[in-house]
Design a protein around this motif. Structure first.
Motif, mmCIF file in Angstrom:
data_model
loop_
_atom_site.group_PDB
_atom_site.id
_atom_site.type_symbol
_atom_site.label_atom_id
_atom_site.label_comp_id
_atom_site.label_asym_id
_atom_site.label_seq_id
_atom_site.Cartn_x
_atom_site.Cartn_y
_atom_site.Cartn_z
ATOM 1 N N LEU A 45 16.010 -0.214 4.916
ATOM 2 C CA LEU A 45 15.782 -0.147 3.467
ATOM 3 C C LEU A 45 15.165 -1.449 2.953
ATOM 4 C CD1 LEU A 45 19.120 1.521 2.304
ATOM 5 C CD2 LEU A 45 16.828 2.515 2.167
ATOM 6 N N ILE A 49 11.680 -1.235 1.025
ATOM 7 C CA ILE A 49 11.779 -1.398 -0.434
ATOM 8 C C ILE A 49 11.314 -2.791 -0.879
ATOM 9 C CG2 ILE A 49 13.363 -1.452 -2.423
ATOM 10 C CD1 ILE A 49 15.003 0.729 -1.057
ATOM 11 N N VAL A 169 15.936 7.683 0.942
ATOM 12 C CA VAL A 169 16.437 6.784 -0.110
ATOM 13 C C VAL A 169 15.282 5.926 -0.654
ATOM 14 C CG1 VAL A 169 17.986 4.840 -0.595
ATOM 15 C CG2 VAL A 169 18.783 6.740 0.824
ATOM 16 N N THR A 170 14.447 5.407 0.242
ATOM 17 C CA THR A 170 13.313 4.577 -0.198
ATOM 18 C C THR A 170 12.414 5.359 -1.148
ATOM 19 O OG1 THR A 170 13.315 3.277 1.833
ATOM 20 C CG2 THR A 170 11.246 3.329 0.602
ATOM 21 N N VAL A 173 14.079 5.658 -4.492
ATOM 22 C CA VAL A 173 14.061 4.395 -5.251
ATOM 23 C C VAL A 173 12.658 4.157 -5.824
ATOM 24 C CG1 VAL A 173 14.255 1.881 -5.029
ATOM 25 C CG2 VAL A 173 15.967 3.357 -3.968
ATOM 26 N N ILE A 174 11.634 4.414 -5.011
ATOM 27 C CA ILE A 174 10.261 4.166 -5.476
ATOM 28 C C ILE A 174 9.874 5.158 -6.592
ATOM 29 C CG2 ILE A 174 7.826 4.295 -4.768
ATOM 30 C CD1 ILE A 174 8.682 2.973 -2.141
ATOM 31 N N ALA A 176 12.010 6.378 -8.721
ATOM 32 C CA ALA A 176 12.739 5.955 -9.927
ATOM 33 C C ALA A 176 12.180 4.650 -10.496
ATOM 34 C CB ALA A 176 14.223 5.799 -9.596
ATOM 35 N N TYR A 177 11.737 3.760 -9.609
ATOM 36 C CA TYR A 177 11.211 2.441 -10.046
ATOM 37 C C TYR A 177 9.867 2.198 -9.359
ATOM 38 C CZ TYR A 177 16.190 1.915 -11.041
ATOM 39 O OH TYR A 177 17.466 2.116 -11.480
ATOM 40 N N ILE A 180 8.528 -1.179 -8.052
ATOM 41 C CA ILE A 180 9.173 -1.926 -6.958
ATOM 42 C C ILE A 180 8.366 -1.805 -5.667
ATOM 43 C CG2 ILE A 180 10.708 -0.227 -5.841
ATOM 44 C CD1 ILE A 180 12.946 -2.276 -6.128
ATOM 45 N N ARG A 181 7.505 -0.762 -5.576
ATOM 46 C CA ARG A 181 6.835 -0.499 -4.299
ATOM 47 C C ARG A 181 5.994 -1.688 -3.839
ATOM 48 N NH1 ARG A 181 2.268 3.499 -1.795
ATOM 49 N NH2 ARG A 181 2.289 2.240 0.094
#
Ligand SMILES: O=C(O)CCCC[C@@H]1SC[C@@H]2NC(=O)N[C@@H]21
Length: 184
Positions: A45, A49, A169-170, A173-174, A176-177, A180-181
């Protein structure tokens, strides 16, 4: 990624993932000489991430803390003795493993479960096992066969599952945000 690598945001993220790695080491099945843990999931992760630079810095911070005695390795171990013990090869490989995963992730046109899983397997399994098994054979004075039997075989199925879970999960997360990528 902002031009300045060590800005507050990146330092906070690096610290967060180092903390997650410490937690991952306490979720374990205590096999000897190498436990099954969630550390590889966090390593994967961190690479996909945080990307190569911040991710590797996060792992180096973790290793420095261990070296200074923080009890954050699997089962609450810490200190130079633990770092240079039988499982030291895995731990010391994590900055490079994360860097490889981050490097590949940053350059991917599109991120999908299949390509992220491939990056996780290359950096988080192949590279980590190569370092971990070689170190284990040397430090514990095991033959290659025994080192592979004890240092790689028990983990393969679980780490493949972790590689897929880390990809899902990555992507979550990407999604959602998106900011952040990590990108090159
Ligand atoms: O002493 C430590 O804290 C490090 C333990 C390393 C465990 C290795 S990492 C790769 C493989 N997958 C696992 O679940 N356990 C081993």
């Amino acid at each position: 990624m902002s031009k300045r690598v060590l800005n507050v945001r990146n330092m906070v993220l690096a610290a967060m993932f180092a903390a997650l790695l410490a937690i991952g080491g306490q979720i374990r099945i205590p096999l000897e000489p190498v436990p099954i843990t969630l550390q590889t999931l966090v390593v994967m992760l961190t690479g996909s991430i945080l990307g190569a630079q911040i991710g590797a810095i996060s792992m180096m911070v973790f290793i420095l803390l261990v070296a200074f005695g923080a009890p954050i390795l699997s089962g609450g171990a810490g200190g130079l003795g633990a770092l240079l013990g039988p499982t030291g090869g895995y731990v010391l490989s994590w900055p490079l493993a994360v860097w490889v995963i981050g490097w590949l992730t940053e350059r991917a046109q599109q991120l999908r479960v299949w390509n992220l899983t491939l990056y996780h397997l290359l950096g988080g399994v192949l590279l980590v096992y190569a370092a971990g098994v070689t170190w284990l054979a040397y430090v514990a004075g095991l033959g290659w066969k025994v080192a592979v039997l004890q240092g790689a075989l028990p983990f393969i199925a679980g780490d493949v599952v972790k590689a897929v879970v880390a990809s899902i999960v990555t992507l979550g997360v990407i999604r959602a945000y998106p900011a952040i990528r990590p990108r090159k």
